[in-house]
Design a protein around this motif. Structure first.
Motif, short mmCIF file in Angstrom:
data_model
loop_
_atom_site.label_atom_id
_atom_site.label_comp_id
_atom_site.label_asym_id
_atom_site.label_seq_id
_atom_site.Cartn_x
_atom_site.Cartn_y
_atom_site.Cartn_z
N SER A 20 0.84 -1.19 0.00
CA SER A 20 0.00 0.00 0.00
C SER A 20 0.88 1.24 0.00
O SER A 20 1.79 1.36 0.83
CB SER A 20 -0.92 0.02 1.23
OG SER A 20 -1.50 1.28 1.43
N PHE A 21 0.59 2.19 -0.92
CA PHE A 21 1.32 3.46 -0.94
C PHE A 21 0.90 4.32 0.25
O PHE A 21 1.74 5.02 0.83
CB PHE A 21 1.04 4.19 -2.25
CG PHE A 21 1.84 3.67 -3.41
CD1 PHE A 21 3.06 4.24 -3.77
CD2 PHE A 21 1.38 2.60 -4.15
CE1 PHE A 21 3.80 3.75 -4.83
CE2 PHE A 21 2.10 2.10 -5.22
CZ PHE A 21 3.32 2.67 -5.56
N SER A 22 -0.37 4.29 0.60
CA SER A 22 -0.86 5.13 1.71
C SER A 22 -0.25 4.70 3.03
O SER A 22 0.21 5.54 3.82
CB SER A 22 -2.39 5.06 1.78
OG SER A 22 -2.96 5.55 0.59
N ARG A 23 -0.24 3.38 3.30
CA ARG A 23 0.32 2.91 4.57
C ARG A 23 1.83 3.15 4.61
O ARG A 23 2.39 3.48 5.66
CB ARG A 23 0.02 1.43 4.75
CG ARG A 23 -1.45 1.12 5.04
CD ARG A 23 -1.65 -0.34 5.36
NE ARG A 23 -0.92 -0.71 6.56
CZ ARG A 23 -0.80 -1.96 6.99
NH1 ARG A 23 -1.33 -2.95 6.29
NH2 ARG A 23 -0.14 -2.24 8.11
N ALA A 25 3.35 5.65 3.18
CA ALA A 25 3.52 7.09 3.43
C ALA A 25 3.36 7.41 4.91
O ALA A 25 4.14 8.20 5.48
CB ALA A 25 2.50 7.87 2.59
N ARG A 26 2.35 6.79 5.55
CA ARG A 26 2.17 7.02 6.99
C ARG A 26 3.37 6.51 7.78
O ARG A 26 3.81 7.14 8.74
CB ARG A 26 0.89 6.34 7.47
CG ARG A 26 -0.39 7.03 6.99
CD ARG A 26 -1.59 6.56 7.79
NE ARG A 26 -1.87 5.14 7.58
CZ ARG A 26 -2.64 4.66 6.62
NH1 ARG A 26 -3.20 5.51 5.76
NH2 ARG A 26 -2.86 3.37 6.51
N SER A 31 4.14 12.36 2.26
CA SER A 31 2.88 12.28 1.52
C SER A 31 2.87 11.06 0.61
O SER A 31 3.92 10.51 0.23
CB SER A 31 2.69 13.54 0.67
OG SER A 31 3.66 13.58 -0.37
N ARG A 32 1.66 10.64 0.24
CA ARG A 32 1.52 9.51 -0.67
C ARG A 32 2.16 9.81 -2.02
O ARG A 32 2.79 8.94 -2.64
CB ARG A 32 0.04 9.17 -0.85
CG ARG A 32 -0.20 7.89 -1.66
CD ARG A 32 -1.70 7.67 -1.90
NE ARG A 32 -1.95 6.40 -2.55
CZ ARG A 32 -1.74 6.14 -3.82
NH1 ARG A 32 -1.24 7.09 -4.61
NH2 ARG A 32 -2.02 4.95 -4.33
N SER A 33 2.01 11.04 -2.48
CA SER A 33 2.59 11.40 -3.78
C SER A 33 4.12 11.34 -3.74
O SER A 33 4.76 10.99 -4.73
CB SER A 33 2.12 12.80 -4.19
OG SER A 33 2.54 13.77 -3.25
N SER A 36 5.00 7.71 -4.09
CA SER A 36 4.76 7.28 -5.47
C SER A 36 5.86 7.79 -6.40
O SER A 36 6.36 7.06 -7.26
CB SER A 36 3.40 7.78 -5.94
OG SER A 36 3.14 7.39 -7.26
#
Length: 302
Positions: A20-23, A25-26, A31-33, A36
């Motif tokens: 997961s990119f979101s997890r 990033a956290r 940031s998620r971007s 990515s």
């Protein structure tokens, strides 16, 4: 080809670990971007696709899997080393990532974690509770917990519990309605709460032994579950018989909520072990956790 920047590699490994990119990033505090972009830059520099992305999932390509297996442990050790040298003399700072089956949590994690955290407050412990067989090296774990029969031979092993039995249990009401099996093959005529492996997807055949003879009984029933704790809970409700390891249901057995059958055929297994690759012994946080686990887990089950 220029070597990949450490930050890009670190970002990719985080995405690979969490899928997961979101997890990721956290975890990294960005940031998620940014995550990515870091992964995209790494792929462009290496000229390979490392992650297969859809709107719903992220998975590793063959190239991505090879990179995780080869670079993951080295990056983890580098981060641990940088963290340790920044700590005051004599104080250990870092993180231990563990893969633990749910049934082992009360016997391995609960007796160890409070004391370990009190002794080493700057060592974070991340626990992933899952019953599938995990490749701890490929998935970035420092160590895992398993029964002895599932340990890879090239892993260092540390005993955490004594040997115990696997037993068949059921509620008194079930036995009143259906009678008691006397031999392992009698189970083919009983309602059994079957266990489906999260690793293979196959239904587990219940195993028995007596002397030099052994049985594997392909039991069946109207309820299938992939969690051994839940299997025992459903047996307590009278839905059928369950096959579970004895220490997990001792309270229910003492209270009479569950009863054993086929005890003469109950197999004994060596117990739970903490396992890790030999090179991981260089990690001070893991060494401290192994020491605490060997001391506290064994004491808790005696």
């Amino acid at each position: 080809m220029n070597p990949a920047p450490f930050s890009q590699l670190h970002a990719f490994l985080a995405v690979a670990r969490f899928r997961s990119f979101s997890r990721a990033a956290r975890e990294l505090g960005v940031s998620r971007s940014a995550v990515s972009q870091a992964v995209r830059q790494l792929e462009e520099q290496l000229r390979v696709v490392l992650l297969a992305r859809t709107t719903r999932s992220v998975s590793l390509t063959d190239a991505g899997r090879r990179l995780v297996e080869s670079a993951g442990p080295a990056v983890a050790q580098t981060i641990a080393a940088l963290t340790e040298v920044s700590a005051p003399p004599g104080e250990v700072v870092g993180r231990v990532r563990l893969s633990v089956p749910r049934v082992a949590v009360p016997f391995v994690i609960e007796p160890v974690l409070p004391t370990f955290r009190a002794r080493h407050p700057r060592v974070d412990v991340e626990i992933s509770v899952e019953d599938r067989l995990v490749d701890i090296v490929a998935e970035g774990y420092d160590a895992g917990v398993r029964l002895a029969e599932y340990l890879e031979r090239d892993m260092v092993q540390a005993r955490l519990t004594d040997a115990f039995r696997f037993v068949v249990v059921g509620a008194p009401d079930y036995f009143t309605r259906h009678g008691r099996p006397e031999r392992p093959t009698d189970l083919l005529r009983h309602e059994c709460i079957t266990f489906r492996s999260q690793t293979t997807g196959a239904l587990y055949a219940w195993e028995f032994e007596r002397g030099k003879k052994s049985w594997r009984v392909p039991v069946r029933g109207g309820v299938v579950c992939d969690d051994r704790v839940t299997c025992a809970q459903l047996a307590e409700l009278g839905l059928g018989l369950a096959y579970t390891f004895e220490p997990m249901v001792m309270d229910q057995l003492r209270d009479g909520r569950l009863e054993r059958v086929l005890e003469r055929y109950a197999p004994t297994v060596p117990g739970f072990f903490l396992y890790f690759p030999s090179r991981a012994q260089r990690s001070a946080p893991l060494r401290l956790f192994v020491e605490a686990a060997k001391e506290l887990a064994l004491r808790a089950v005696k």
